[in-house]
Design an enzyme around this catalytic site. Structure first.
Site, mmCIF file in Angstrom:
data_model
loop_
_atom_site.group_PDB
_atom_site.id
_atom_site.type_symbol
_atom_site.label_atom_id
_atom_site.label_comp_id
_atom_site.label_asym_id
_atom_site.label_seq_id
_atom_site.Cartn_x
_atom_site.Cartn_y
_atom_site.Cartn_z
ATOM 1 N N ALA A 1 0.860 -1.458 0.121
ATOM 2 C CA ALA A 1 0.132 0.069 0.203
ATOM 3 C C ALA A 1 0.906 1.105 -0.043
ATOM 4 O O ALA A 1 2.180 1.163 0.417
ATOM 5 C CB ALA A 1 -0.780 -0.036 1.133
ATOM 6 N N GLY B 1 0.533 -5.149 0.634
ATOM 7 C CA GLY B 1 -0.463 -5.060 -0.042
ATOM 8 C C GLY B 1 -0.241 -5.908 -1.584
ATOM 9 O O GLY B 1 -1.187 -6.177 -2.341
ATOM 10 N N GLU C 1 -0.781 -9.480 -1.264
ATOM 11 C CA GLU C 1 -1.997 -9.540 -1.040
ATOM 12 C C GLU C 1 -2.873 -9.504 -2.248
ATOM 13 O O GLU C 1 -3.733 -10.331 -2.647
ATOM 14 C CB GLU C 1 -2.700 -8.603 0.051
ATOM 15 C CG GLU C 1 -2.103 -8.707 1.295
ATOM 16 C CD GLU C 1 -2.398 -7.813 2.401
ATOM 17 O OE1 GLU C 1 -3.096 -8.214 3.281
ATOM 18 O OE2 GLU C 1 -2.151 -6.565 2.161
ATOM 19 N N GLU D 1 4.330 -5.756 7.060
ATOM 20 C CA GLU D 1 3.380 -4.925 7.602
ATOM 21 C C GLU D 1 3.884 -4.736 9.362
ATOM 22 O O GLU D 1 3.708 -3.521 9.730
ATOM 23 C CB GLU D 1 1.961 -5.124 7.648
ATOM 24 C CG GLU D 1 1.383 -4.773 6.256
ATOM 25 C CD GLU D 1 1.659 -6.032 5.237
ATOM 26 O OE1 GLU D 1 0.755 -5.785 4.238
ATOM 27 O OE2 GLU D 1 2.297 -7.060 5.387
HETATM 28 N N1 T1G Z 1 4.588 3.436 0.174
HETATM 29 C C1 T1G Z 1 4.998 4.617 -0.217
HETATM 30 N N2 T1G Z 1 6.484 4.818 -0.473
HETATM 31 C C2 T1G Z 1 7.432 3.791 -0.216
HETATM 32 C C3 T1G Z 1 6.851 2.455 -0.135
HETATM 33 C C4 T1G Z 1 5.444 2.344 0.053
HETATM 34 N N3 T1G Z 1 4.897 1.156 0.428
HETATM 35 N N4 T1G Z 1 8.011 1.669 -0.224
HETATM 36 C C5 T1G Z 1 8.902 2.416 -0.652
HETATM 37 N N5 T1G Z 1 8.507 3.492 -0.683
HETATM 38 C C6 T1G Z 1 9.538 4.814 -1.373
HETATM 39 C C7 T1G Z 1 10.646 5.184 -0.261
HETATM 40 O O1 T1G Z 1 10.199 5.877 0.841
HETATM 41 C C8 T1G Z 1 11.556 5.691 -1.222
HETATM 42 O O2 T1G Z 1 11.200 6.982 -1.178
HETATM 43 C C9 T1G Z 1 11.596 4.946 -2.257
HETATM 44 O O3 T1G Z 1 10.277 4.444 -2.306
HETATM 45 C C10 T1G Z 1 12.374 3.722 -2.519
HETATM 46 O O4 T1G Z 1 12.375 3.047 -1.321
HETATM 47 C C11 T1G Z 1 -3.065 -3.013 3.160
HETATM 48 C C12 T1G Z 1 -1.359 -1.680 4.707
HETATM 49 C C13 T1G Z 1 10.055 -2.020 -1.577
HETATM 50 C C14 T1G Z 1 11.930 -3.296 -0.413
HETATM 51 O O5 T1G Z 1 6.416 -2.173 4.083
HETATM 52 O O6 T1G Z 1 10.622 -2.278 2.087
HETATM 53 O O7 T1G Z 1 0.846 -2.693 2.228
HETATM 54 O O8 T1G Z 1 13.143 8.410 -0.013
HETATM 55 O O9 T1G Z 1 14.788 3.341 -0.667
HETATM 56 O O10 T1G Z 1 15.963 0.059 -0.726
HETATM 57 O O11 T1G Z 1 -1.763 -4.992 4.113
HETATM 58 O O12 T1G Z 1 11.237 0.294 -0.116
HETATM 59 O O13 T1G Z 1 13.265 7.692 -2.572
HETATM 60 O O14 T1G Z 1 11.665 9.461 -1.615
HETATM 61 O O15 T1G Z 1 13.124 1.927 0.301
HETATM 62 O O16 T1G Z 1 15.288 -0.652 -2.952
HETATM 63 C C15 T1G Z 1 3.680 -2.791 2.972
HETATM 64 C C16 T1G Z 1 8.080 -1.089 2.262
HETATM 65 C C17 T1G Z 1 3.168 -1.597 3.261
HETATM 66 C C18 T1G Z 1 7.566 -2.281 1.698
HETATM 67 C C19 T1G Z 1 12.637 -1.085 -1.533
HETATM 68 N N6 T1G Z 1 5.122 -2.688 2.402
HETATM 69 N N7 T1G Z 1 9.362 -0.790 1.344
HETATM 70 O O17 T1G Z 1 13.868 -0.968 -0.847
HETATM 71 O O18 T1G Z 1 14.157 1.372 -1.974
HETATM 72 S S1 T1G Z 1 1.779 -1.587 4.317
HETATM 73 C C20 T1G Z 1 6.068 -2.425 2.765
HETATM 74 C C21 T1G Z 1 10.328 -1.466 1.373
HETATM 75 C C22 T1G Z 1 0.597 -2.490 3.189
HETATM 76 C C23 T1G Z 1 -1.609 -3.630 3.469
HETATM 77 C C24 T1G Z 1 -0.548 -2.945 4.228
HETATM 78 C C25 T1G Z 1 11.279 -1.197 0.406
HETATM 79 C C26 T1G Z 1 11.658 -1.995 -0.826
HETATM 80 P P1 T1G Z 1 12.614 8.023 -1.491
HETATM 81 P P2 T1G Z 1 13.757 2.212 -0.632
HETATM 82 P P3 T1G Z 1 14.926 -0.032 -1.756
#
Ligand code: T1G
Length: 694
Positions: free
Chosen positions: A66, A105, A108, A128
Site C-alpha cells: 500500500a 498489499g 495480498e 506490515e
Molecule cells: N509506500 C510509499 N512509498 C514507498 C513504499 C510504500 N509502500 N515503499 C517504498 N517507498 C519509497 C521510499 O520511501 C523511497 O522514497 C523509495 O520508495 C525507495 O524506497 C494493506 C497496509 C520495496 C524493499 O512495508 O521495504 O501494504 O526516499 O529507499 O532500498 O496490508 O522500500 O526515494 O523518496 O526503501 O530499494 C507494506 C516498504 C506496506 C514495503 C525497496 N510494504 N518498502 O527498498 O528502496 S503496508 C512495505 C520497502 C501494506 C496492506 C498494508 C522498500 C523496498 P524516497 P527504498 P529499496
C-alpha cells in the site's frame, strides 16, 4: 494500449489481457493504481478477445505494498479489498507476474489472483508488522490458506520476505519464470486456459487450515516462541489473532476480524512511530548539501588498520559485500590473531546454518594481511581502527597520506577524537572522514558517518553509498565530542549515575529503562561492554565518578570478570543485584552528603530520557545533525532504542515538547542549569510545534 489511469494501462496481447502498473519507484498501491487495476480487470473481462489476464509491473519491482504516504489521510475508493475482490471474482484467470519484491498489499493483490508466476530473484512477503500494523487486505486470511498456519504465522509476525524458490516450494507461486517474466506469464495464462484449469479462489481453500484446527494449541506455542523478540510490540499479537481468525471463522468474518485488528494498530502510537521511522531511515541517507548525482569513488579494495575486535568486525562487512580487504597490524602475532578471529566468527555463523561454507570460503579468499603499511598503497579506502590516542592516530594518518594513492578515502573509526584535527595531519583533509561503527561491527546496523569541515561531497556521497553496500544504515553527522550517539548517551549515563547517588539502585534504573523498551539499562550495559573502558577514559581525563570508580578499583569490570554493578554466575548473563555494590553506593551518597530518598519510576524515566531529548535539540541547533529523525535513526540502530517509540526525538514529540519543556524547567529549579532547556526546545514548546516539523 489503453491508459486506465496515468499509472495503469490495459492492452490485449493475443488472447491475454495485460494490465501494466507503472508507479515508480516501487509501484505502491496509491489510489491511481487501485483505480487502474480494478478498471483493467473490468476492461479485460469485457474484452471478448481475451480469455485470461496478467498483472505485471514496470520498473524495479512488483507492487511493494500500500502507499504508506496515504496512511492517516481520508480513504479514497476503491479500497484495496474492493480491488482484490474484483480480481478474485474475475471470470477469466488472472496471473500475477512477480519480479523484485511483492510485499504487503502487493502480495495480498497477488494472492487475490488465481495464479502467480515469479522470476528467480523475486521475493514475496508481508512486512506490515515492521510498520506496527498487520496485513490488512486479506493477507492474514489468504496466506494461511496457501502455506498453512505455522508458515503464515512465521511470515506475518517476522515480516521477513521469502525467495521465489521457497515460495514455489510452499505453493505461494505456481511457476518460476525461466527467461523473460512477462513472456512466461503470458504463456502460463494461455496454458491455464488451454488446460481448462480451475479459477482457484484462495478464499475458497480450506485444506491447509486443518492442521491448526487439529492442534489449536499451536497459537499459544507460537506466542511463547516469539515472546522475547516481540517484547512490548503490539502488532505481533494482533497478527496471531488475525491468523487464528482464518482458522476459526468463515472467510468473510475472518476478513472483518482482520480489519478490526488492523484498525486497532493503525490508530496506535506504536504504528505511528514505526511508520515515522520507515521514512526517517530513508531520509537519513540523504545529505541536503550533497546532490544526488555527486560522482562517486569506486571502492574495489579496502585497507583496515588494526586487527582487533572492531577492525575484524569492520573487515567482515566488506568481505561479505565482496570487497577484498587487506588487514594491517604492527606485529605478525597480532595479525594472525585478528585473522583467526574473523575465521572463527564466520565458522560460528556457518555452524548455526546462517551462512554456507561456500560463502565463508569466498569471504576468507578476499582477506589478506600484512605488517607492512606500504602494502595498502593501492586501496580505494582505508579505515583506521586502532586504540584511541590522538598522537598515534595523527602519526598513522600522516603515514597513510604519504603511502596511499591520490583519491583514496582515509577514514577513522574513532568514537571520541576530533576528526578535524586528524584530517589536518594530512595534506588531503578533504579525503578524511569518520566512519564510526558500533560493536560488534559485523552485527550492528548503524554507521555514524562524521564529516569534517573539509570532507568533500564526493567522499561523503561515496561513503553513504558504501554503507548501503556493506549492509549498514548510515547517518551523516558533524564533529563534536561523542558525535551524536555517544554525546546523547553521556547525558543518560550522567543522570543514571546521579539517580543511584540520590536513592535509586542500579536494578531500579535498569528495570525502568528495560520496561520502557531498551534492550538493557545503563548499568547492565556497562557490565556487558566492560566498566574498565569508561574508567580508563576518566583516568585519562582526570575526572572521577565515585561509585563507578569504586567498583572498578575492586576489579569488577562486568560480565568478563564475573561481577560489576551486578554479580554473574559462571556461564550465565543473568544480572544478580549485589549487596557489596549497594554498600558502595550507600557509602558514596554519605560521603557526598546526600540523604537518600525514594525515587519514583516516573522520575527515573524522565531524568534519563529528557536530557537526551534536550541534548538532541542542542545538536540540531549546532547543525551537528541535519534532522531530528537522523538522531532517532542513530539511537534505534546504534543503541537499541525501541523502534515502536520512534527514537528519543520522536518520543519527545509523542510526550509533547511543552510537557518535556515544563519538566526540564522543574528539574532546573531543583537541580540547577544542567537542566536548562535548549533554546530550540523552548521555541518549539512555546509554538506548540514538534521536532518532526522542523
Ligand atoms: N509506500 C510509499 N512509498 C514507498 C513504499 C510504500 N509502500 N515503499 C517504498 N517507498 C519509497 C521510499 O520511501 C523511497 O522514497 C523509495 O520508495 C525507495 O524506497 C494493506 C497496509 C520495496 C524493499 O512495508 O521495504 O501494504 O526516499 O529507499 O532500498 O496490508 O522500500 O526515494 O523518496 O526503501 O530499494 C507494506 C516498504 C506496506 C514495503 C525497496 N510494504 N518498502 O527498498 O528502496 S503496508 C512495505 C520497502 C501494506 C496492506 C498494508 C522498500 C523496498 P524516497 P527504498 P529499496
Amino acid at each position: 494500449m489503453t491508459a486506465i489511469t496515468d499509472l495503469v494501462s490495459y492492452e490485449a496481447e493475443g488472447s491475454v489481457g495485460v494490465i501494466t502498473i507503472n508507479n515508480p519507484p516501487v509501484n505502491a498501491l496509491s489510489v491511481g493504481v487501485r483505480v487502474g487495476i480494478k478498471g483493467g480487470i473490468e476492461a479485460a473481462n469485457a474484452d471478448g478477445s481475451v480469455t485470461s489476464i496478467i498483472l505485471v509491473c514496470e520498473g524495479r519491482t512488483f507492487i511493494a505494498g500500500a502507499d504508506i504516504t496515504e496512511f492517516g489521510k481520508p480513504p479514497q475508493s476503491p479500497s484495496l479489498h474492493e480491488v482484490i475482490g474484483a480480481i478474485e471474482i474475475s471470470n477469466k484467470p488472472v496471473v500475477a507476474a512477480i519480479h523484485g519484491t511483492a510485499l504487503g498489499g502487493g502480495l495480498e493483490t497477488a494472492l487475490g489472483c488465481h495464479y502467480r508466476v515469479a522470476n528467480a530473484k523475486a521475493k514475496v512477503g508481508l512486512p506490515e508488522v515492521k510498520l506496527g500494523i498487520l496485513p490488512g487486505a486479506g493477507g492474514t486470511q489468504r496466506l494461511p490458506r496457501v502455506v498453512g498456519v505455522p508458515m503464515a504465522l512465521q511470515m506475518i509476525t517476522s515480516g521477513t520476505p521469502i525467495g521465489a524458490k521457497k515460495a514455489l516450494e510452499v505453493g505461494l507461486v505456481d511457476e518460476i519464470a525461466d527467461g523473460d517474466l512477462k513472456a512466461c506469464a503470458l504463456a502460463f495464462a494461455q496454458k491455464v486456459v488451454a488446460e481448462g484449469r480451475p479459477l482457484v479462489k484462495i478464499s475458497d481453500r480450506d485444506d491447509k487450515l486443518q492442521e491448526a484446527r487439529d492442534n489449536p494449541g499451536m497459537f499459544d506455542e507460537f506466542r511463547k516462541s516469539i515472546a522475547r523478540k516481540s517484547r512490548n510490540f503490539e502488532a505481533p499479537e494482533n497478527c496471531i489473532k488475525a491468523v487464528q481468525a482464518s482458522v476459526d471463522l468463515p472467510f468473510p468474518e475472518g476478513l472483518k476480524r482482520e480489519r478490526e485488528l488492523f484498525m486497532e494498530l493503525m490508530q496506535g502510537e506504536q504504528s505511528f512511530s514505526q511508520r515515522y521511522f520507515f521514512f526517517a531511515e530513508r531520509q537519513a541517507a540523504k545529505i541536503p548539501d550533497v546532490p544526488k548525482d555527486t560522482p562517486l569513488i569506486d571502492i574495489n579494495l579496502a585497507g583496515i588498520i588494526g586487527a582487533g575486535t572492531m577492525g575484524g568486525g569492520i573487515a567482515m562487512n566488506f568481505l561479505q559485500a565482496g570487497i577484498p580487504v587487506i588487514m594491517v597490524e604492527t606485529a605478525q602475532d597480532a595479525l594472525d590473531r585478528g585473522m583467526a578471529l574473523i575465521e572463527k566468527n564466520y565458522a560460528a555463523t556457518v555452524s548455526k546454518g546462517r551462512m554456507s561454507q561456500d560463502a565463508m570460503d569466498k569471504c576468507m579468499s578476499l582477506l589478506s594481511g600484512t605488517i607492512n603499511l606500504e602494502d595498502i598503497k593501492d586501496v580505494d579506502i582505508v579505515i583506521e581502527a586502532i586504540f584511541e590516542n590522538m598522537d598515534v592516530k595523527k602519526e598513522i594518518f600522516g603515514k597513510l597520506d604519504a603511502i596511499c594513492k591520490q583519491g583514496a578515502i582515509l577514514a577513522t573509526n574513532t568514537s571520541t577524537l576530533d576528526i578535524d584535527e586528524i584530517g589536518e595531519a594530512t595534506s588531503r583533509p578533504e579525503y578524511v572522514i569518520g566512519l564510526h561503527f558500533f560493536s560488534p561491527a559485523n552485527v550492528m546496523k548503524l554507521l555514524e558517518e562524521v564529516r569534517t569541515k573539509k570532507t568533500s561531497k564526493t567522499v561523503m556521497a561515496t561513503c553513504m553509498a558504501l554503507a548501503k553496500r556493506i549492509g549498514k544504515i548510515p547517518a551523516m553527522v558533524g564533529v563534536c565530542e561523542g558525535f551524536v550517539g555517544n554525546r546523547i548517551l553521556h547525558r543518560r549515563t550522567e543522570q543514571a549515575t546521579q539517580l543511584i547517588m540520590e536513592g535509586a539502585l542500579p536494578q531500579d534504573v535498569d528495570r525502568v529503562l528495560f520496561d520502557f523498551g531498551l534492550p538493557m539499562g545503563p548499568f547492565a550495559m556497562g557490565d556487558l561492554a566492560g566498566n574498565d573502558v569508561g574508567w580508563r577514559i576518566r583516568q585519562g581525563k582526570g575526572v572521577t565518578s565515585p561509585i563507578a570508580d569504586a567498583i572498578c578499583e575492586l576489579g569488577r569490570f562486568g560480565q568478563k570478570t564475573g561481577s560489576g554493578y551486578y554479580l554473574y554466575k559462571e556461564g550465565s548473563r543473568a544480572a544478580i543485584p549485589d549487596p557489596i555494590v549497594e554498600d558502595i553506593i550507600m557509602k558514596a551518597s554519605k560521603e557526598a552528603g546526600i540523604v537518600r530518598r525514594e525515587i519514583s519510576d516516573k522520575e527515573i524515566l524522565e531524568r534519563c530520557v529528557y536530557p537526551m531529548i534536550n541534548e538532541g535539540a542542542k545538536i540540531l541547533e549546532e547543525g551537528i545533525a541535519t534532522r531530528a529523525s537522523d538522531i532517532d535513526v542513530i539511537w534505534v540502530y546504534g543503541y537499541g532504542w525501541p523502534v515502536y517509540r520512534g527514537g528519543p526525538m520522536r518520543y519527545g514529540d509523542f510526550v509533547g515538547l511543552d510537557k518535556v519543556y515544563a519538566s526540564l524547567l522543574e528539574y532546573q529549579e531543583k537541580y540547577g542549569d544542567y537542566w536548562k532547556p535548549a533554546p530550540l526546545l523552548e521555541k518549539l514548546a512555546k509554538e506548540g510545534k514538534t521536532f518532526a516539523e522542523i
